[in-house]
Write a protein that holds these residues in place. Structure first.
Motif, PDB file in Angstrom:
ATOM      1  N   HIS A 145       9.784  -7.187   4.132  1.00 32.28           N
ATOM      2  CA  HIS A 145       9.026  -8.103   3.281  1.00 32.28           C
ATOM      3  C   HIS A 145       8.162  -7.279   2.342  1.00 32.28           C
ATOM      4  O   HIS A 145       7.472  -6.362   2.771  1.00 32.28           O
ATOM      5  N   PRO A 146       8.156  -7.645   1.031  1.00 33.69           N
ATOM      6  CA  PRO A 146       7.339  -6.876   0.090  1.00 33.69           C
ATOM      7  C   PRO A 146       5.844  -7.130   0.327  1.00 33.69           C
ATOM      8  O   PRO A 146       5.438  -8.185   0.797  1.00 33.69           O
ATOM      9  N   LEU A 147       5.041  -6.133  -0.007  1.00 38.18           N
ATOM     10  CA  LEU A 147       3.593  -6.278   0.100  1.00 38.18           C
ATOM     11  C   LEU A 147       3.078  -7.136  -1.050  1.00 38.18           C
ATOM     12  O   LEU A 147       3.636  -7.119  -2.156  1.00 38.18           O
ATOM     13  N   PRO A 148       2.010  -7.894  -0.828  1.00 41.86           N
ATOM     14  CA  PRO A 148       1.461  -8.714  -1.928  1.00 41.86           C
ATOM     15  C   PRO A 148       0.883  -7.820  -3.025  1.00 41.86           C
ATOM     16  O   PRO A 148       0.301  -6.775  -2.750  1.00 41.86           O
ATOM     17  N   VAL A 149       1.064  -8.252  -4.272  1.00 42.03           N
ATOM     18  CA  VAL A 149       0.571  -7.493  -5.412  1.00 42.03           C
ATOM     19  C   VAL A 149      -0.838  -7.969  -5.744  1.00 42.03           C
ATOM     20  O   VAL A 149      -1.095  -9.162  -5.887  1.00 42.03           O
ATOM     21  N   SER A 150      -1.747  -7.039  -5.882  1.00 40.49           N
ATOM     22  CA  SER A 150      -3.141  -7.349  -6.167  1.00 40.49           C
ATOM     23  C   SER A 150      -3.284  -7.752  -7.638  1.00 40.49           C
ATOM     24  O   SER A 150      -2.624  -7.216  -8.520  1.00 40.49           O
ATOM     25  N   SER A 151      -4.201  -8.687  -7.932  1.00 35.63           N
ATOM     26  CA  SER A 151      -4.419  -9.140  -9.311  1.00 35.63           C
ATOM     27  C   SER A 151      -5.369  -8.219 -10.073  1.00 35.63           C
ATOM     28  O   SER A 151      -5.339  -8.151 -11.283  1.00 35.63           O
ATOM     29  N   SER A 156      -7.216  -3.236  -3.566  1.00 44.71           N
ATOM     30  CA  SER A 156      -6.471  -2.908  -2.355  1.00 44.71           C
ATOM     31  C   SER A 156      -5.898  -1.505  -2.518  1.00 44.71           C
ATOM     32  O   SER A 156      -5.180  -1.229  -3.469  1.00 44.71           O
TER      33      SER A 156
END
Length: 158
Positions: A145-151, A156
């Motif tokens: 699963h890909p890691l969430p991308v920070s806005s 992070s």
């Protein structure tokens, strides 16, 4: 597969130069009152009351008239012949490359040597055919699963 007679002859021949065999014979023929409880280099031997003689002095060892050494009614195998036994009980068409437990069981029906369990385990784990054909017993990892991308930047840091 070698017939038992040829294998017995190979064992008898190898016994003449085997250090452990010489140590056990020396121990075996000493007076039971003056010798140590176990032969030199024996490690931990099974303490089975069934196989001991009436006074418990032979510790499961027996030497027959032909000069074959037995431990708990199994033939002692010198180091130079062990690979032959392992090959015949694990690699033969009849055996079919069984696992560690089954290979050990097949060998221990007739043969014995010190640290037999670790020798069998090492042989089976290093068997090329087993490594290539046996399936893994591990649980599959699952999907990645890909890691969430920070806005925002630097919120992070991994």
């Amino acid at each position: 597969m070698l017939p038992h007679k040829q294998l017995d002859n190979a064992i008898r021949k190898a016994n003449k130069t085997d250090k452990y065999f010489a140590n056990v014979l020396k121990w075996y023929y000493q007076s039971p009152t003056s010798r140590p409880k176990y032969p030199v280099d024996s490690g931990t031997l099974r303490k089975s009351e069934e196989t001991l003689d009436f006074d418990g002095t032979d510790m499961g060892f027996f030497v027959d008239d032909n000069g074959m050494l037995f431990y708990e009614d199994r033939i002692y195998v010198p180091e130079s012949v062990r690979l032959t036994i392992l090959t015949h009980r694990h690699d033969s068409v009849v055996a079919g490359h069984p696992g560690i437990r089954k290979t050990r069981e097949l060998i221990e029906r007739d043969y014995w040597w010190p640290k037999i369990a670790s020798t069998v385990e090492q042989y089976v784990l290093e068997c090329d055919v087993c490594q290539q054909t046996k399936s893994s017993k591990r649980k599959y990892s699952g999907l990645l699963h890909p890691l969430p991308v920070s806005s925002k930047r630097w919120t992070s840091v991994a």
